[in-house]
Structure formats: C-alpha cells, structure tokens
Design a protein around this motif. Structure first.
Motif, mmCIF file in Angstrom:
data_model
loop_
_atom_site.group_PDB
_atom_site.id
_atom_site.type_symbol
_atom_site.label_atom_id
_atom_site.label_comp_id
_atom_site.label_asym_id
_atom_site.label_seq_id
_atom_site.Cartn_x
_atom_site.Cartn_y
_atom_site.Cartn_z
ATOM 1 N N LYS A 73 0.815 -1.215 0.000
ATOM 2 C CA LYS A 73 0.000 0.000 0.000
ATOM 3 C C LYS A 73 0.849 1.265 0.000
ATOM 4 O O LYS A 73 0.430 2.307 -0.486
ATOM 5 N N HIS A 74 2.065 1.173 0.554
ATOM 6 C CA HIS A 74 2.944 2.337 0.642
ATOM 7 C C HIS A 74 4.364 1.936 0.255
ATOM 8 O O HIS A 74 4.739 0.764 0.361
ATOM 9 N N ASP A 75 5.161 2.916 -0.153
ATOM 10 C CA ASP A 75 6.542 2.641 -0.511
ATOM 11 C C ASP A 75 7.346 2.153 0.692
ATOM 12 O O ASP A 75 8.320 1.421 0.531
ATOM 13 N N TRP A 76 6.949 2.572 1.885
ATOM 14 C CA TRP A 76 7.707 2.226 3.081
ATOM 15 C C TRP A 76 7.209 0.939 3.749
ATOM 16 O O TRP A 76 7.773 0.506 4.756
ATOM 17 N N SER A 77 6.165 0.328 3.201
ATOM 18 C CA SER A 77 5.533 -0.821 3.871
ATOM 19 C C SER A 77 6.469 -2.015 4.043
ATOM 20 O O SER A 77 6.311 -2.806 4.976
ATOM 21 N N LEU A 78 7.437 -2.161 3.151
ATOM 22 C CA LEU A 78 8.268 -3.360 3.154
ATOM 23 C C LEU A 78 9.696 -3.086 3.622
ATOM 24 O O LEU A 78 10.595 -3.881 3.359
ATOM 25 N N LEU A 79 9.899 -1.973 4.325
ATOM 26 C CA LEU A 79 11.228 -1.668 4.843
ATOM 27 C C LEU A 79 11.580 -2.612 6.001
ATOM 28 O O LEU A 79 10.695 -3.090 6.713
ATOM 29 N N PRO A 80 12.866 -2.872 6.190
ATOM 30 C CA PRO A 80 13.276 -3.885 7.177
ATOM 31 C C PRO A 80 12.763 -3.652 8.590
ATOM 32 O O PRO A 80 12.424 -4.617 9.297
ATOM 33 N N HIS A 81 12.680 -2.384 9.043
ATOM 34 C CA HIS A 81 12.298 -2.134 10.430
ATOM 35 C C HIS A 81 10.808 -2.389 10.698
ATOM 36 O O HIS A 81 10.359 -2.322 11.838
ATOM 37 N N LEU A 82 10.059 -2.718 9.631
ATOM 38 C CA LEU A 82 8.650 -3.097 9.793
ATOM 39 C C LEU A 82 8.470 -4.618 9.738
ATOM 40 O O LEU A 82 7.351 -5.119 9.763
ATOM 41 N N PHE A 83 9.575 -5.333 9.607
ATOM 42 C CA PHE A 83 9.586 -6.802 9.653
ATOM 43 C C PHE A 83 8.565 -7.417 8.691
ATOM 44 O O PHE A 83 7.645 -8.135 9.090
ATOM 45 N N PRO A 84 8.727 -7.147 7.395
ATOM 46 C CA PRO A 84 7.725 -7.608 6.435
ATOM 47 C C PRO A 84 7.892 -9.070 6.046
ATOM 48 O O PRO A 84 8.963 -9.664 6.188
ATOM 49 N N SER A 85 6.807 -9.648 5.558
ATOM 50 C CA SER A 85 6.862 -10.865 4.752
ATOM 51 C C SER A 85 6.631 -10.393 3.324
ATOM 52 O O SER A 85 5.674 -9.664 3.058
ATOM 53 N N LYS A 86 7.480 -10.792 2.413
ATOM 54 C CA LYS A 86 7.403 -10.247 1.063
ATOM 55 C C LYS A 86 7.916 -11.236 0.043
ATOM 56 O O LYS A 86 8.644 -12.178 0.374
ATOM 57 N N ALA A 87 7.519 -11.040 -1.204
ATOM 58 C CA ALA A 87 7.976 -11.873 -2.319
ATOM 59 C C ALA A 87 8.483 -10.962 -3.423
ATOM 60 O O ALA A 87 7.911 -9.904 -3.690
ATOM 61 N N GLY A 88 9.563 -11.371 -4.085
ATOM 62 C CA GLY A 88 10.104 -10.592 -5.181
ATOM 63 C C GLY A 88 10.826 -9.340 -4.728
ATOM 64 O O GLY A 88 10.931 -9.052 -3.543
#
Length: 423
Positions: A73-88
């Motif tokens: 939803k946001h450019d910052w959503s997948l930054l490391p300090h938010l501990f994301p689960s992500k693909a690609g």
C-alpha cells in the motif's frame, strides 16, 4: 508468521503454533516389498495400510496459515524495520550487516548469484533469541539448474550436494543493535537504520564486496553482475561519476537489473478448518482391482504408484482450490506435514539432513506453491521456471549456533518426478 505478532506479543503465539497434517499418504512407506513377485498379498497389505494412514491423517488434520500476495500500500511498507513478509524485489534483511557471502550467495550448479524469491517473518516467542525471526528463500531462475537441483537433493550431506534453491534463517532478540525494542509504527514516520551493508548495485540483494575501480561508487557482489551493469550502460555513468561524484543520473538505491521479480507484500490468514473429505476429496478410484491381479504383479505395482500420485494430487487440488490465490502455507510444529501434490518424489525422514549447526533434527515449516510464478509473470514455456511445491525444513530448536544467517534445507518437487531420481 505475520508482522502483527510483534505488535500483539504472546497473545498470538497460538497462531504461530497452529499445526498441519494434510498429506493423505504416510511419509514413511518407502520400504521395498521383499516378497516374491508372484504373490500379491503384500501389495494388498500395503494398500490396506495406506487406507489406515489416510484415516489417521484425516483425524489428525490441523490448521495452517496461508499467505497471499498483494501490492504494498505504501513505498515504506516493506522496509526492514517493519519486519515484512514479502515476495520478489530484493530482501529486507533482518540483520542488515552480517549478510551471507561467498558460495552461499550463488547457485551451486551454474555459479550465478541467486535471485531473491521471498521472505517470511516468523518469530518464536518461547525463546529470547527468536523474538525476531525471518526465513529467506533464494533460487536460480534457470529451470535447467532446478532440474539438476531436484537430483542433487537426494544426496546425503557428506556427498556435498549442489543446490539451486537455498534458504537462510536469521533471528534476533528483542534488544538488538538494529531495531527498537518497542513495536514499530506503521505510518511511514520512522526511518530505517542507517547501519547496513552496502549492497550490489546490480541486484540489490547481496553484499557489494567489490567496488568499481573507476567511479569508486558502484558496488558488486560478483564479476558477473559487474559485467552486466557495465554492458547495460554503467560505462557512461561511470565516466560522469569519475569526474563529478554528485553528477549521477541514478537515484540513490536504485537497482540496475530489470530481471528482478516484481515485489509484493505477503499477507496471511488462518486457513479455516477443513471438513472431513469424503473419499479423499472425491477421489474414489480403487487403487487396484483384486480380480485383475493375475494380469501381472509388475503392472499392478505401476498402477499402485500411479494411482497413489493421483490420490495425492486430488487431495492437494481439493485443499488448495478452497483458496486458489494462496502462494505459501506455513506452520510451526514438530508434527506438521506439507501438502504434497504427488506421492512420488517425497523425502523420507533420512532424506532431510540434520541441522548443520547444532546437529538436531529439522522439521517442516514453510511450503511455497507454484502460484507465485503467475504473479511473477513467468511464462508457461517449455524451459520456463516451474515447480509443484518447494518445502522448507528448519532446525527444530531454531538454534543459535554458528553464523548469523543459518542455511536450512529446501526440498523441491517438480511437476513430474519419481523417487527413482536419486543422484
């Protein structure tokens, strides 16, 4: 699995501990029948045992967390300090400094740097050292290498198998040098830490251990990525930077490669309980007809194996079709089992190596479905990357011994394979 676990603390431990036993066939039925081939009694007994195992599995089926991909939803959503689960895209490294290096970063078959596939944030609150915990999966995009990988995975650790799919586990305590001990604010106001390793200017994935000798700005994880960057136009950029380091047409942090898989956020939810399936998901075909045993024992064995695959496939398809958009299945439990698309080509307990750091057993934790390739835009060509499922086994104790990024074990099941593919 979700980053929400960090925010809710111990109240969500039960979600992480939801367990899975889905496969309709026992994993330990690999022993060969040593009876004479003119006697079909043992085959019939094996068929009866399979039916008993199916009944036990149905009684012991447990929930699993399933993951879906969506655009962040946001450019910052997948930054490391938010501990994301992500693909690609490229990894949001948990420990941003002590990254894997050397042979850990390349395909063991072709030698090219591995490409980031996905990561799953999976903290375990029963240990202080696993308050933050993430699994990172990388693979070579070459189908030729994946085919070879499928052979290599049957080798024992002493045989030093070469793999094109690699998994790394990283974990940190709540108090650590990189992140606040307080839950992160998901509003874009907090900036990530500046403490991090310089990454490759081409792939944005691995540590840039070497620097461009001319501009002294671009960094690379390998000679292959340096050559690729040069041929794409860094030679012109390099001359400008050599004259004026501030005169760069590239945005800070921009990745030069256009072959990185598109980036998605992985969101998860608990899979609803599955009602007991009649006739194993509607698959009611008999494994063998006793009235036809006289046609030959060998043909009966082949029929048994083929129908076992059909039965497993039917169970898999029925379960996955309930939520066809799912790309991963997750469970943390020593009793958990993956959902196998096929009966053949599954590992036995001895095929899954012990943890290379503590020597303890590994257990199933994460399963990646081929639906992810659709979202990555991978074409359905003859030589295109493809798999049925990739199953990740991790240290049962989630040990702390050894390096920061500990290599775990991936088992690849391709669309067509048998257990006879032992290398």
């Amino acid at each position: 699995m979700s980053r929400q676990n960090y925010q809710t603390g111990d109240s969500s431990v039960e979600n992480l501990r939801r367990t899975l036993r889905i496969t309709s066939l026992d994993d330990d039925d690999d022993e060969e029948d040593e009876s004479p081939p003119n006697n079909t009694t043992n085959l019939i007994n094996r068929m009866d045992e399979e039916d008993e195992d199916d009944e036990e599995d149905e009684e012991d089926e447990m929930a699993v967390t399933i993951g879906f991909v969506e655009k962040p939803k946001h450019d910052w959503s997948l930054l490391p300090h938010l501990f994301p689960s992500k693909a690609g895209g490229f990894p949001a490294w948990l420990d941003p400094v002590n990254l894997p290096s050397g042979s850990s970063t390349v395909c063991g078959i072709c030698g090219d740097p591995l490409q980031f596939l996905l990561q799953v944030y999976a903290p375990l609150f029963e240990k202080k050292s696993t308050f933050h915990r993430t699994l990172f999966v990388f693979m070579c995009p070459s189908m030729k290498c994946l085919l070879q990988d499928q052979h290599e995975q049957w080798k024992r650790p002493s045989d030093n198998p070469s793999r094109s799919v690699k998994v790394y586990r990283c974990q940190l305590p709540r108090s650590n040098p990189f992140y606040s001990s307080e839950p992160p604010k998901h509003n874009g106001t907090v900036k990530p830490s500046e403490v991090k390793a310089a990454l490759c200017s081409w792939c944005g994935t691995w540590k840039g251990c070497s620097v461009c000798g001319n501009c002294k700005t671009a960094r690379y994880c390998s000679e292959k990525h340096q050559a690729a960057h040069w041929h794409k136009g860094h030679n012109n950029e390099c001359r400008k930077l050599a004259i004026d380091p501030q005169n760069s047409s590239s945005s800070p942090g921009k990745i030069a490669s256009n072959s990185i898989w598109p980036q998605f956020e992985i969101v998860d939810e608990d899979e609803p309980e599955v009602d007991t399936m009649s006739e194993n998901g509607g698959y009611a075909t008999a494994l063998a007809s006793v009235s036809h045993v006289d046609e030959g024992f060998n043909s009966l064995i082949h029929s048994f194996e083929a129908d076992a695959d059909k039965k497993s496939s039917a169970t898999f398809q029925e379960r996955v079709s309930r939520f066809p958009e799912q790309v991963i299945r997750y469970c943390w439990s020593t009793r958990a089992k993956p959902l196998w698309p096929m009966s053949s080509g599954r590992p036995s307990e001895t095929d899954v190596p012990k943890c290379r750091y503590c020597g303890g057993p590994r257990c199933f934790e994460l399963q990646i479905l081929s639906k992810l390739l659709y979202y990555f835009g991978v074409k359905n060509d003859v030589n295109s990357l493809d798999w049925s499922t990739i199953v990740i086994y991790t240290c049962e104790a989630s040990c702390d011994e050894g390096v920061v990024y500990k290599e775990e074990f991936a088992w690849v099941q391709l669309p067509s394979q048998t257990s006879a593919t032992v290398g």
